[in-house]
Design a protein around this motif. Structure first.
Motif, short mmCIF file in Angstrom:
data_model
loop_
_atom_site.label_atom_id
_atom_site.label_comp_id
_atom_site.label_asym_id
_atom_site.label_seq_id
_atom_site.Cartn_x
_atom_site.Cartn_y
_atom_site.Cartn_z
N LYS A 166 0.83 -1.21 0.00
CA LYS A 166 0.00 0.00 0.00
C LYS A 166 0.86 1.26 0.00
CE LYS A 166 -3.91 -2.28 2.06
NZ LYS A 166 -4.34 -2.90 3.28
N ARG A 167 2.07 1.15 0.57
CA ARG A 167 2.98 2.30 0.61
C ARG A 167 4.03 2.27 -0.49
NH1 ARG A 167 4.93 1.24 6.05
NH2 ARG A 167 6.84 2.26 5.39
N PHE A 168 4.43 1.07 -0.88
CA PHE A 168 5.53 0.92 -1.86
C PHE A 168 5.00 0.15 -3.06
CE2 PHE A 168 7.59 0.88 2.41
CZ PHE A 168 8.20 2.12 2.32
N ARG A 169 4.68 0.88 -4.12
CA ARG A 169 4.06 0.31 -5.32
C ARG A 169 4.87 -0.83 -5.93
NH1 ARG A 169 4.07 5.05 -7.88
NH2 ARG A 169 5.29 4.15 -9.55
N ASN A 170 6.18 -0.74 -5.87
CA ASN A 170 7.03 -1.69 -6.59
C ASN A 170 7.48 -2.89 -5.76
OD1 ASN A 170 6.86 0.10 -8.71
ND2 ASN A 170 8.81 1.09 -8.25
N ILE A 171 6.97 -3.03 -4.55
CA ILE A 171 7.52 -4.08 -3.67
C ILE A 171 7.39 -5.47 -4.29
CG2 ILE A 171 5.39 -4.30 -2.31
CD1 ILE A 171 7.24 -4.97 0.11
N ARG A 172 6.28 -5.74 -4.96
CA ARG A 172 6.10 -7.10 -5.51
C ARG A 172 7.14 -7.40 -6.58
NH1 ARG A 172 1.44 -9.19 -3.30
NH2 ARG A 172 0.03 -7.64 -2.48
N SER A 173 7.44 -6.43 -7.43
CA SER A 173 8.48 -6.69 -8.45
C SER A 173 9.87 -6.73 -7.82
CB SER A 173 8.41 -5.66 -9.58
OG SER A 173 8.51 -4.36 -9.09
N ASP A 174 10.10 -5.92 -6.77
CA ASP A 174 11.39 -5.98 -6.06
C ASP A 174 11.59 -7.36 -5.45
OD1 ASP A 174 11.78 -3.29 -6.66
OD2 ASP A 174 11.18 -2.57 -4.68
N VAL A 175 10.55 -7.91 -4.84
CA VAL A 175 10.63 -9.22 -4.19
C VAL A 175 10.68 -10.34 -5.23
CG1 VAL A 175 9.34 -10.84 -2.72
CG2 VAL A 175 9.58 -8.45 -2.03
N VAL A 229 16.78 -6.43 0.55
CA VAL A 229 16.12 -6.30 -0.75
C VAL A 229 15.96 -4.82 -1.05
CG1 VAL A 229 14.05 -6.83 -2.11
CG2 VAL A 229 14.86 -8.46 -0.37
N ARG A 230 16.35 -4.44 -2.24
CA ARG A 230 16.27 -3.05 -2.65
C ARG A 230 14.81 -2.61 -2.75
NH1 ARG A 230 16.14 -1.27 -7.90
NH2 ARG A 230 16.39 0.96 -8.03
N ASN A 231 14.53 -1.42 -2.25
CA ASN A 231 13.21 -0.80 -2.39
C ASN A 231 13.32 0.20 -3.53
OD1 ASN A 231 10.95 0.81 -2.28
ND2 ASN A 231 10.88 0.88 -0.04
N SER A 232 12.79 -0.15 -4.69
CA SER A 232 12.94 0.73 -5.86
C SER A 232 12.05 1.96 -5.77
CB SER A 232 12.68 -0.05 -7.14
OG SER A 232 11.35 -0.53 -7.16
N ASN A 233 11.19 2.05 -4.75
CA ASN A 233 10.37 3.25 -4.56
C ASN A 233 11.13 4.37 -3.86
OD1 ASN A 233 7.90 0.96 -4.26
ND2 ASN A 233 7.55 2.71 -5.59
N ILE A 234 12.23 4.03 -3.20
CA ILE A 234 13.05 5.06 -2.56
C ILE A 234 14.46 4.96 -3.12
CG2 ILE A 234 11.68 5.17 -0.42
CD1 ILE A 234 13.76 3.36 0.90
N GLN A 235 15.15 6.04 -3.17
CA GLN A 235 16.48 6.06 -3.80
C GLN A 235 17.57 6.04 -2.73
OE1 GLN A 235 16.58 5.63 -7.08
NE2 GLN A 235 14.36 5.62 -6.94
N LYS A 236 17.59 4.99 -1.93
CA LYS A 236 18.57 4.94 -0.85
C LYS A 236 19.41 3.68 -0.83
CE LYS A 236 16.40 8.02 2.48
NZ LYS A 236 15.85 8.13 3.81
N GLY A 237 19.22 2.79 -1.80
CA GLY A 237 20.01 1.55 -1.80
C GLY A 237 19.43 0.48 -0.90
N LYS A 238 20.12 -0.67 -0.85
CA LYS A 238 19.62 -1.82 -0.11
C LYS A 238 19.55 -1.60 1.39
CE LYS A 238 21.01 -5.60 -3.16
NZ LYS A 238 21.88 -6.77 -3.26
N SER A 239 20.46 -0.79 1.94
CA SER A 239 20.49 -0.65 3.40
C SER A 239 19.22 -0.01 3.93
CB SER A 239 21.72 0.15 3.84
OG SER A 239 21.65 1.46 3.31
N SER A 276 10.05 -3.34 6.21
CA SER A 276 10.82 -2.20 5.72
C SER A 276 11.78 -1.75 6.81
CB SER A 276 9.87 -1.05 5.36
OG SER A 276 10.62 0.11 5.07
N LYS A 277 13.02 -1.51 6.44
CA LYS A 277 14.02 -1.08 7.42
C LYS A 277 13.59 0.23 8.08
CE LYS A 277 18.08 -1.73 9.28
NZ LYS A 277 18.22 -2.55 10.42
N SER A 278 12.82 1.05 7.36
CA SER A 278 12.38 2.32 7.95
C SER A 278 11.30 2.12 9.02
CB SER A 278 11.86 3.26 6.86
OG SER A 278 10.76 2.68 6.20
#
Length: 122
Positions: A26-35, A66-76, A98-100
């Motif tokens: 619901k917050r990260f549109r691309n999570i399914r493709s990232d996973v 796992v990289r979150n392609s919705n944010i531009q901060k890298g895997k960490s 989510s690490k956040s």
């Protein structure tokens, strides 16, 4: 000799993993493709991430960035995916967060997830 195709590793999802994925999507549109990228690598038999050693000898559990392609901060700053290798042909995705949202997950929490899922299966 013909190139032998290795059978794909079966991937199972715990109810907790499915729920967390739904909430995060619901917050990260691309999570399914990232996973999905990670799932495809696991299906090919690649073991990714770092083994979590303090869970117990019976549990072969890994934590993977796992990289979150919705944010531009890298895997960490992305997702953490926790999975268990049940056998050479079976992997169980335990949880994702989510690490956040969550700093870390304890070995006890992971052990409880594995045990409760095994109870539900029997």
């Amino acid at each position: 000799m013909p190139n032998e195709e290795k059978p794909l590793v079966g991937i199972d999802l715990t109810p907790e993993f499915k729920q967390n994925l739904r909430v995060l999507s619901k917050r990260f549109r691309n999570i399914r493709s990232d996973v999905q990228v990670v799932i495809e690598q696991l299906q090919e038999g690649n073991i990714l991430g770092d083994r979590i050693g303090d869970i117990g000898e019976d549990f072969v559990v890994y934590k993977l960035r796992v990289r979150n392609s919705n944010i531009q901060k890298g895997k960490s700053a992305g997702y953490r995916l926790i999975y268990q290798v049940e056998s050479p042909t079976s992997i169980l995705l335990l949880t994702i967060y989510s690490k956040s949202d969550q700093e870390d997950i304890t070995a006890n929490e992971i052990r409880d997830m594995v045990i409760s899922f095994e109870r539900e299966e029997t």
